[in-house]
Design an enzyme around this catalytic site. Structure first.
Site, PDB file in Angstrom:
ATOM      1  N   CYS A  47       2.469  -8.305  -5.286  1.00  0.00           N
ATOM      2  CA  CYS A  47       1.797  -8.424  -3.989  1.00  0.00           C
ATOM      3  C   CYS A  47       0.475  -9.143  -4.184  1.00  0.00           C
ATOM      4  CB  CYS A  47       1.589  -7.051  -3.355  1.00  0.00           C
ATOM      5  SG  CYS A  47       0.561  -5.931  -4.311  1.00  0.00           S
ATOM      6  N   GLY A  48      -0.523  -8.834  -3.360  1.00  0.00           N
ATOM      7  CA  GLY A  48      -1.813  -9.488  -3.464  1.00  0.00           C
ATOM      8  C   GLY A  48      -2.823  -8.686  -4.256  1.00  0.00           C
TER       9      GLY A  48
END
Length: 341
Positions: free
Chosen positions: A283-284
């Site tokens: 993800c981020g």
């Protein structure tokens, strides 16, 4: 997010080879049928445990660039399940790492659990804010599993808890008695490091390369490289071979609960995720990748022993000052891919 209710005995865990501790109050054990629990199931479990035995820890977390400026501790003070203990995702991490929400050391984890009054054989239910429904709770649940605390569940979710009229409280939390949580071991099988990810990315597409599935929980635009990252000047795009799977696709758009297992399975099938391969969630900030991992578990999709979370992930930390993948690799090396228009 929150932990809840002491001494439950889970009927099914992510990793079948994990040992299960039934706790010191076996006559009060409650068996959940899955990793995700409903508000009704949790309420019934809490009622069967005396007040001084309840464990529930809201650990709400918002993005650092949250447009409303919300903070997890403020959400905790505003509304939570009674007897809650705040789990601070911004504090229980590797404080020496410049990268986002990297797992803490075994000693730091044990100290945090002790401060919260958690014992090794306690069962824990983690939950998010009513605003977000499901967001950072899966990350905390995954963190506990990495450090061998197998008796952990995710509430699905606090928004429904409130809607269905179960009890809440607000204000400052009571001071909890500390426990003596033993320093645990670290289950590296649940985690994939930057070095391993880089090797996989460099080998992607080559003859004889290991076949893997990398699922990216960020928005499609950030994955494709058409939308910017939260930090100005930091490249968007994706790890070679990864697939875009925005975490919102796994949640009900209204209640923000996880979709039913059969619907989750269809999402993975529609994205052509091969359940026979190693599946890596990314993800981020290292938080929402765990939403994918939890959905894989709920759908019973893929081999639990071949599912891992990329702890470093793509972009920013909570202070918006640094990154892992997007800062440690270069697009010119072929390690940042974008969708051509």
């Amino acid at each position: 997010m929150a932990f809840a209710a002491r001494s439950f005995s889970p009927a099914r865990l992510f990793r079948p080879n994990m040992s299960i501790s039934t706790g010191l109050h076996s006559q009060r054990n409650v068996s959940f049928s899955s990793y995700l629990v409903t508000p009704k199931q949790l309420n019934e479990a809490l009622k069967k445990n005396p007040p001084n035995k309840n464990l529930n820890f809201p650990a709400p977390w918002f993005m650092p660039n949250d447009p409303e400026g919300r903070k997890g501790i403020d959400s905790f003070r505003n509304s939570r399940i009674p007897q809650a203990r705040f789990f601070d995702l911004d504090a229980v991490k590797d404080q020496d790492s410049p990268y986002p929400h990297m797992l803490p050391t075994c000693e730091t984890f044990a100290e945090a659990m002790s401060e919260l009054g958690i014992r090794r054989d306690d069962s824990v239910v983690v939950y998010d804010t009513a605003d977000l429904g499901i967001f950072s709770a899966p990350r905390v649940g995954w963190t506990l599993r990495v450090f061998g605390h197998s008796n952990v569940h995710i509430l699905n979710n606090y928004r429904l808890w409130i809607k269905e009229g179960f009890p809440t409280e607000s204000g400052e939390a009571a001071v909890m008695e500390k426990s003596k949580y033993p320093v645990p071991t670290y289950d590296s099988r649940l985690v994939i490091s930057f070095r391993e990810m880089k090797e996989l990315a460099l080998d992607y597409g080559k003859e004889g390369a290991e076949e893997i599935e990398i699922l990216d929980a960020r928005s499609y635009g950030r994955w494709a490289g058409t939308d910017p990252e939260p930090r100005p000047g930091l490249s968007s795009g994706h790890i070679p071979g990864s697939k875009s799977m925005p975490f919102q696709e796994l949640l009900d758009p209204e209640t923000k609960t996880y979709l039913p297992a059969e619907d989750l399975r269809k999402v993975f099938e529609d994205h052509k995720v091969d359940p026979n391969q190693t599946i890596i969630s990314s993800c981020g900030t290292g938080v929402t990748a765990s939403i994918i991992e939890t959905a894989l578990n709920e759908a019973e999709y893929g081999d639990p022993n071949l599912r891992r979370v990329y702890d470093g992930s793509w972009t920013t930390n909570m202070d918006m000052e640094t990154s892992e993948w997007a800062q440690r690799v270069k697009e010119s090396d072929g390690l940042i891919k974008k969708v051509k228009s």
